[in-house]
Design an enzyme around this catalytic site. Structure first.
Site, PDB file in Angstrom:
ATOM      1  N   TYR A 296       0.815  -1.224   0.000  1.00 45.89           N
ATOM      2  CA  TYR A 296       0.000   0.000   0.000  1.00 45.89           C
ATOM      3  C   TYR A 296       0.845   1.270   0.000  1.00 45.89           C
ATOM      4  CZ  TYR A 296      -3.903  -3.095   1.061  1.00 45.89           C
ATOM      5  OH  TYR A 296      -4.842  -4.078   1.013  1.00 45.89           O
TER       6      TYR A 296
ATOM      7  N   HIS B 108      -4.659   6.085  -1.357  1.00 44.61           N
ATOM      8  CA  HIS B 108      -5.392   5.857  -0.111  1.00 44.61           C
ATOM      9  C   HIS B 108      -4.492   6.043   1.111  1.00 44.61           C
ATOM     10  CE1 HIS B 108      -9.402   4.975   0.969  1.00 44.61           C
ATOM     11  NE2 HIS B 108      -9.299   3.698   1.280  1.00 44.61           N
TER      12      HIS B 108
ATOM     13  N   ASN C  83     -10.867   0.416   6.880  1.00 42.88           N
ATOM     14  CA  ASN C  83     -12.282   0.312   7.237  1.00 42.88           C
ATOM     15  C   ASN C  83     -12.531   0.179   8.728  1.00 42.88           C
ATOM     16  OD1 ASN C  83     -12.465   0.374   4.502  1.00 42.88           O
ATOM     17  ND2 ASN C  83     -13.289  -1.675   4.258  1.00 42.88           N
TER      18      ASN C  83
ATOM     19  N   ASP D 164      -7.351  10.971   2.571  1.00 44.55           N
ATOM     20  CA  ASP D 164      -7.408  11.217   1.125  1.00 44.55           C
ATOM     21  C   ASP D 164      -8.844  11.538   0.727  1.00 44.55           C
ATOM     22  OD1 ASP D 164      -8.468   8.260  -0.126  1.00 44.55           O
ATOM     23  OD2 ASP D 164      -7.504   8.193   1.832  1.00 44.55           O
TER      24      ASP D 164
ATOM     25  N   ASN E  55     -14.585   5.189   3.712  1.00 46.69           N
ATOM     26  CA  ASN E  55     -14.799   4.122   4.694  1.00 46.69           C
ATOM     27  C   ASN E  55     -14.061   4.358   6.004  1.00 46.69           C
ATOM     28  OD1 ASN E  55     -16.407   2.820   2.850  1.00 46.69           O
ATOM     29  ND2 ASN E  55     -14.799   1.466   2.121  1.00 46.69           N
TER      30      ASN E  55
END
Length: 193
Positions: A16, A21, A67, A92, A113
């Site tokens: 990631y 994100h 989340n 973001d 989320n």
């Protein structure tokens, strides 16, 4: 001593890194670098501690995955007994152009989320710094866009706003939300050509 919790949202893990994100993580990494502290792996997140002119500041990058970010935020607010008015979440935002940002004192989760989970657990009365990631994707490609990596060209556009975000965090701690919004939200409009 006044305490502040600054949270950068993102997902843990190498895959990631430098994704749109994870812009919140990128801002906190820059903040930590600017004050010369490093993150330690603690409960629910990577945490760094610093102080700014006598105010204690906790930097938190949740490791709960996006989340479930609210679990980390709620835990650290309670653990350190930090007033929710001294919470700032860096996140973001698809609806803001890349390199732009907006500081707000509360509001909806905007379909995000991470913010949605925080809101479920602590409500929506907390400051958030929304970092624009743009929305240059085809219908149905939102997940790929959000989890896509920034290009070098993207980073040239984004880096100045990451640097400004560090100044926004300092101002939030030292001057408070309202003054910081008045000062920086004017700066954050790229459409001033």
């Amino acid at each position: 001593m006044d305490k502040y919790l600054i949270v950068g949202l993102g997902n843990p893990g190498y895959e990631y890194e430098n994704t749109r994100h994870n812009t919140g993580f990128m801002v906190l990494d820059k903040m930590a670098e600017s004050v010369g502290v490093s993150f330690e792996d603690k409960r629910y997140g990577y945490v760094a501690e610093t102080s700014i002119k006598g105010r204690k500041v906790f930097l938190l990058k949740p490791t709960t995955y996006m989340n479930l970010s609210g679990n980390a935020v709620r835990y650290w607010l309670q653990k350190e007994n930090i007033d929710q008015k001294r919470l700032l979440v860096v996140v973001d935002d698809l609806s803001i152009p890349l390199g732009d940002y907006r500081l707000k004192g509360n509001g909806s989760n905007g379909g995000h989320n991470g913010l949605g989970n925080i809101q479920q657990l602590i409500g929506q009365q907390y400051a958030r710094l929304r970092m624009g990631i743009g929305n240059d994707f085809q219908r149905g490609q939102q997940v790929d866009w959000v989890l896509g990596k920034y290009t070098d060209e993207d980073m040239r556009t984004l880096q100045p706003s990451i640097d400004e975000a560090v100044e926004i965090i300092r101002s939030f701690v030292l001057a408070g939300l309202d003054i910081t919004m008045n000062q920086f939200n004017k700066l954050g409009k790229k459409s001033k050509k």
